[in-house]
Design an enzyme around this catalytic site. Structure first.
Site, PDB file in Angstrom:
ATOM      1  N   ASP A   1       4.212   1.805  -3.954  1.00  0.00           N
ATOM      2  CA  ASP A   1       3.297   2.450  -4.903  1.00  0.00           C
ATOM      3  C   ASP A   1       3.164   1.514  -6.107  1.00  0.00           C
ATOM      4  O   ASP A   1       4.185   1.125  -6.705  1.00  0.00           O
ATOM      5  CB  ASP A   1       3.928   3.801  -5.320  1.00  0.00           C
ATOM      6  CG  ASP A   1       3.045   4.590  -6.268  1.00  0.00           C
ATOM      7  OD1 ASP A   1       2.119   4.008  -6.869  1.00  0.00           O
ATOM      8  OD2 ASP A   1       3.311   5.797  -6.422  1.00  0.00           O
TER       9      ASP A   1
ATOM     10  N   ALA B   1      -6.468   1.654  -5.183  1.00  0.00           N
ATOM     11  CA  ALA B   1      -7.085   2.563  -6.154  1.00  0.00           C
ATOM     12  C   ALA B   1      -7.339   3.902  -5.486  1.00  0.00           C
ATOM     13  O   ALA B   1      -7.382   3.995  -4.257  1.00  0.00           O
ATOM     14  CB  ALA B   1      -8.423   2.001  -6.644  1.00  0.00           C
TER      15      ALA B   1
ATOM     16  N   ASP C   1     -19.516  -1.458  -9.251  1.00  0.00           N
ATOM     17  CA  ASP C   1     -20.682  -1.463 -10.139  1.00  0.00           C
ATOM     18  C   ASP C   1     -20.812  -0.134 -10.892  1.00  0.00           C
ATOM     19  O   ASP C   1     -21.589  -0.034 -11.846  1.00  0.00           O
ATOM     20  CB  ASP C   1     -21.978  -1.766  -9.357  1.00  0.00           C
ATOM     21  CG  ASP C   1     -22.299  -0.757  -8.255  1.00  0.00           C
ATOM     22  OD1 ASP C   1     -21.486   0.146  -7.999  1.00  0.00           O
ATOM     23  OD2 ASP C   1     -23.383  -0.877  -7.644  1.00  0.00           O
TER      24      ASP C   1
ATOM     25  N   TYR D   1     -13.688   8.739 -11.909  1.00  0.00           N
ATOM     26  CA  TYR D   1     -13.411   7.533 -11.106  1.00  0.00           C
ATOM     27  C   TYR D   1     -13.886   6.280 -11.826  1.00  0.00           C
ATOM     28  O   TYR D   1     -13.111   5.349 -12.068  1.00  0.00           O
ATOM     29  CB  TYR D   1     -14.087   7.642  -9.731  1.00  0.00           C
ATOM     30  CG  TYR D   1     -14.207   6.306  -9.015  1.00  0.00           C
ATOM     31  CD1 TYR D   1     -13.058   5.628  -8.587  1.00  0.00           C
ATOM     32  CD2 TYR D   1     -15.453   5.710  -8.772  1.00  0.00           C
ATOM     33  CE1 TYR D   1     -13.158   4.392  -7.946  1.00  0.00           C
ATOM     34  CE2 TYR D   1     -15.551   4.488  -8.133  1.00  0.00           C
ATOM     35  CZ  TYR D   1     -14.412   3.825  -7.721  1.00  0.00           C
ATOM     36  OH  TYR D   1     -14.506   2.602  -7.097  1.00  0.00           O
TER      37      TYR D   1
ATOM     38  N   ASP E   1       0.861  -1.179   0.000  1.00  0.00           N
ATOM     39  CA  ASP E   1       0.000   0.000   0.000  1.00  0.00           C
ATOM     40  C   ASP E   1       0.904   1.238   0.000  1.00  0.00           C
ATOM     41  O   ASP E   1       1.918   1.269   0.683  1.00  0.00           O
ATOM     42  CB  ASP E   1      -0.896  -0.011   1.249  1.00  0.00           C
ATOM     43  CG  ASP E   1      -2.083   0.931   1.123  1.00  0.00           C
ATOM     44  OD1 ASP E   1      -3.226   0.450   1.140  1.00  0.00           O
ATOM     45  OD2 ASP E   1      -1.870   2.154   1.004  1.00  0.00           O
TER      46      ASP E   1
ATOM     47  N   PRO F   1     -25.000  17.111   4.870  1.00  0.00           N
ATOM     48  CA  PRO F   1     -25.265  17.530   3.494  1.00  0.00           C
ATOM     49  C   PRO F   1     -25.856  16.418   2.641  1.00  0.00           C
ATOM     50  O   PRO F   1     -25.358  15.291   2.624  1.00  0.00           O
ATOM     51  CB  PRO F   1     -23.872  17.915   2.973  1.00  0.00           C
ATOM     52  CG  PRO F   1     -22.914  17.161   3.829  1.00  0.00           C
ATOM     53  CD  PRO F   1     -23.579  16.905   5.146  1.00  0.00           C
TER      54      PRO F   1
HETATM   55  P1  NAD Z   1      -9.896   3.234  -0.207  1.00  0.00           P
HETATM   56  O1  NAD Z   1      -9.758   4.552  -0.887  1.00  0.00           O
HETATM   57  O2  NAD Z   1     -10.444   3.199   1.183  1.00  0.00           O
HETATM   58  O3  NAD Z   1      -8.484   2.504  -0.155  1.00  0.00           O
HETATM   59  C1  NAD Z   1      -7.605   2.474  -1.249  1.00  0.00           C
HETATM   60  C2  NAD Z   1      -6.238   2.021  -0.745  1.00  0.00           C
HETATM   61  O4  NAD Z   1      -5.348   1.997  -1.863  1.00  0.00           O
HETATM   62  C3  NAD Z   1      -5.630   2.957   0.298  1.00  0.00           C
HETATM   63  O5  NAD Z   1      -5.094   2.209   1.364  1.00  0.00           O
HETATM   64  C4  NAD Z   1      -4.533   3.673  -0.473  1.00  0.00           C
HETATM   65  O6  NAD Z   1      -3.429   4.061   0.348  1.00  0.00           O
HETATM   66  C5  NAD Z   1      -4.128   2.618  -1.489  1.00  0.00           C
HETATM   67  N1  NAD Z   1      -3.522   3.203  -2.697  1.00  0.00           N
HETATM   68  C6  NAD Z   1      -3.977   4.262  -3.424  1.00  0.00           C
HETATM   69  N2  NAD Z   1      -3.121   4.509  -4.432  1.00  0.00           N
HETATM   70  C7  NAD Z   1      -2.133   3.574  -4.366  1.00  0.00           C
HETATM   71  C8  NAD Z   1      -0.974   3.305  -5.147  1.00  0.00           C
HETATM   72  N3  NAD Z   1      -0.643   4.056  -6.195  1.00  0.00           N
HETATM   73  N4  NAD Z   1      -0.208   2.263  -4.787  1.00  0.00           N
HETATM   74  C9  NAD Z   1      -0.503   1.489  -3.711  1.00  0.00           C
HETATM   75  N5  NAD Z   1      -1.572   1.719  -2.919  1.00  0.00           N
HETATM   76  C10 NAD Z   1      -2.383   2.746  -3.253  1.00  0.00           C
HETATM   77  O7  NAD Z   1     -10.777   2.338  -1.187  1.00  0.00           O
HETATM   78  P2  NAD Z   1     -11.808   1.180  -0.834  1.00  0.00           P
HETATM   79  O8  NAD Z   1     -13.135   1.791  -0.606  1.00  0.00           O
HETATM   80  O9  NAD Z   1     -11.220   0.292   0.178  1.00  0.00           O
HETATM   81  O10 NAD Z   1     -11.880   0.430  -2.237  1.00  0.00           O
HETATM   82  C11 NAD Z   1     -10.978  -0.626  -2.546  1.00  0.00           C
HETATM   83  C12 NAD Z   1     -11.234  -1.118  -3.948  1.00  0.00           C
HETATM   84  O11 NAD Z   1     -12.580  -1.580  -4.053  1.00  0.00           O
HETATM   85  C13 NAD Z   1     -11.069  -0.026  -5.005  1.00  0.00           C
HETATM   86  O12 NAD Z   1     -10.446  -0.601  -6.117  1.00  0.00           O
HETATM   87  C14 NAD Z   1     -12.492   0.407  -5.327  1.00  0.00           C
HETATM   88  O13 NAD Z   1     -12.583   0.840  -6.665  1.00  0.00           O
HETATM   89  C15 NAD Z   1     -13.238  -0.894  -5.108  1.00  0.00           C
HETATM   90  N6  NAD Z   1     -14.652  -0.729  -4.698  1.00  0.00           N
HETATM   91  C16 NAD Z   1     -14.996   0.099  -3.660  1.00  0.00           C
HETATM   92  C17 NAD Z   1     -16.329   0.177  -3.264  1.00  0.00           C
HETATM   93  C18 NAD Z   1     -16.753   1.034  -2.080  1.00  0.00           C
HETATM   94  O14 NAD Z   1     -17.948   1.170  -1.823  1.00  0.00           O
HETATM   95  N7  NAD Z   1     -15.833   1.598  -1.304  1.00  0.00           N
HETATM   96  C19 NAD Z   1     -17.304  -0.555  -3.934  1.00  0.00           C
HETATM   97  C20 NAD Z   1     -16.918  -1.385  -4.990  1.00  0.00           C
HETATM   98  C21 NAD Z   1     -15.590  -1.472  -5.346  1.00  0.00           C
END
Ligand code: NAD
Length: 362
Positions: A58, A82, A134, A165, A32, A220
């Site tokens: 990264d 992400a 989704d 996004y 991460d 909000p």
């Molecule tokens: P989040 O933003 O909470 O966590 C993302 C993590 O990725 C963080 O720990 C961040 O430090 C790390 N990160 C970001 N850029 C990076 C890089 N360049 N290299 C290494 N690490 C990096 O996101 P989340 O809500 O936990 O979502 C995780 C995944 O699930 C994502 O791919 C998102 O698209 C997908 N997703 C999220 C949801 C939701 O409701 N949150 C729903 C469906 C899918």
């Protein structure tokens, strides 16, 4: 199994890491970058386990990725890293293109090069599981536009992303499927609905509303608050993801959802009424609800058909929206220190994602 999890310090990633360490015999290598959204405090309960390793990496750094694969020799990758917040993607899309598209490309190439060095049996068992959303499908008809049974997103729904996004996630999904088709690289994709639960960074609707309400700040609501999302408790998602990486079929896509379609305003009112019971303050929390300008390009409805997950992998969510939301509110009440620590001073739950159309003469 040794599972390389990317983004394991984020909201869903940390739930996946906790699930694997606490419920299986597998090991986890968590890589991460620790952006604003990544917090190692979310992993304190597993950080001393000998099956858990963390490396600050990264995914855009190919040299580092090559080193990680050579050092840890994983059996599977679960790719969650992400940039994930739609509002941030509206004001600053560059990071989304970089991490979600270029980062995924780098990870695919590093993983494929490593996979090519494996013996046939290990190579056959290897999995690259890409975790997506989704939101790549765009939006669905809303009950105020269409009568009768409304459609759901299936694994066959065409892609039609609306935000920077979701467009960047759609691009990464296409890359992953192309690596399967072109190189025979063993990938699986999952597309999931909105998650909620513990350790959610307070820029997203549910934690933001809980924390604002506790501080007596405005709650909000974008537009009329009638946007519909299908809410899934994060621990149900983590369990689904583990099932997919261990039992899912190479080349398949699985949609994961909670069977919980709710309008945003209903979600906020439900949080207010739970707080009215748990932390009564003399007047209803719903008095803090304030309607603000809608998000540009805001999708109106998402809803998932997750029948493939239940038919093929015997997965269904355990939490209802009511039980999951109550647990979530209680968790935020019990974990105020985590909430303070992750808001590092640069973000104070202010509005994000507004664009000034007039500034560009539009
Ligand atoms: P989040 O933003 O909470 O966590 C993302 C993590 O990725 C963080 O720990 C961040 O430090 C790390 N990160 C970001 N850029 C990076 C890089 N360049 N290299 C290494 N690490 C990096 O996101 P989340 O809500 O936990 O979502 C995780 C995944 O699930 C994502 O791919 C998102 O698209 C997908 N997703 C999220 C949801 C939701 O409701 N949150 C729903 C469906 C899918």
């Amino acid at each position: 199994m040794k599972i390389l999890v990317t983004g394991g310090a984020g909201f869903i990633g940390s739930a996946v890491v906790r699930y694997i360490i606490e419920n299986t015999q597998d090991s986890v290598i968590n890589i991460d970058k620790l952006t604003y959204a990544g917090n190692l405090e979310s992993l304190e309960c597993v950080s001393n386990d000998e099956r858990y390793t963390f490396e600050q990496v990264d995914i855009c750094n190919r040299t580092e990725l090559d080193r990680v694969f050579a050092t840890h020799q994983p059996d599977a990758v679960m790719h969650l890293a992400a940039e994930s917040h739609v509002d941030r993607s509206i004001t600053g899309p560059a990071e989304f293109i970089q991490t979600n598209i270029v980062g995924t490309y780098n990870l695919l190439e590093a993983a494929r090069e490593y996979w090519n060095t494996l013996t046939n049996t290990v190579k056959e068992a290897f999995r690259f599981h890409h975790i997506s959303t989704d939101e790549v499908y765009g939006d669905l008809p809303h009950p105020d536009e269409q009568e009768g049974d409304l459609p759901l997103f299936t694994e066959q729904t065409s892609y039609s992303p609306s935000s920077p996004y979701s467009a960047s996630k759609a691009s990464s999904d296409h890359l992953v499927r192309a690596w399967l088709r072109t190189y025979g690289f063993p990938t699986i994709v999952t597309n999931c609905s909105n998650n909620y639960g513990p350790y959610h960074f307070p820029e997203k609707l549910i934690p933001l509303v809980i924390l604002n309400a506790l501080e007596g700040k405005e709650l909000p609501i974008y537009g009329k608050g009638d946007q519909i999302r299908d809410w899934l408790y994060v621990e149900d998602h983590a369990r689904a993801l583990y099932k997919v990486v261990t039992e899912g079929k190479v080349g398949e896509t699985y949609n994961i959802g909670g069977h919980n379609e709710k309008q945003n305003i209903e979600v906020v009112e439900a949080i207010c009424s739970i707080l009215d019971t748990l932390v009564p303050k003399g007047s209803p929390y719903s008095e803090l609800i304030t309607y603000v300008a809608d998000r540009p390009g805001h999708d109106r409805r998402y809803a998932i058909d997750s029948s493939k997950m239940s038919a093929e992998l015997n997965w269904t969510p355990v939490e209802t929206f009511e039980t999951g939301l109550r647990k979530t509110v209680q968790w935020y009440l019990d974990n105020q220190t985590w909430c303070q620590n992750v808001q590092d001073g640069s973000y104070q739950r202010e509005r994000l994602g507004e664009i000034n159309m007039t500034a560009k003469g539009k």
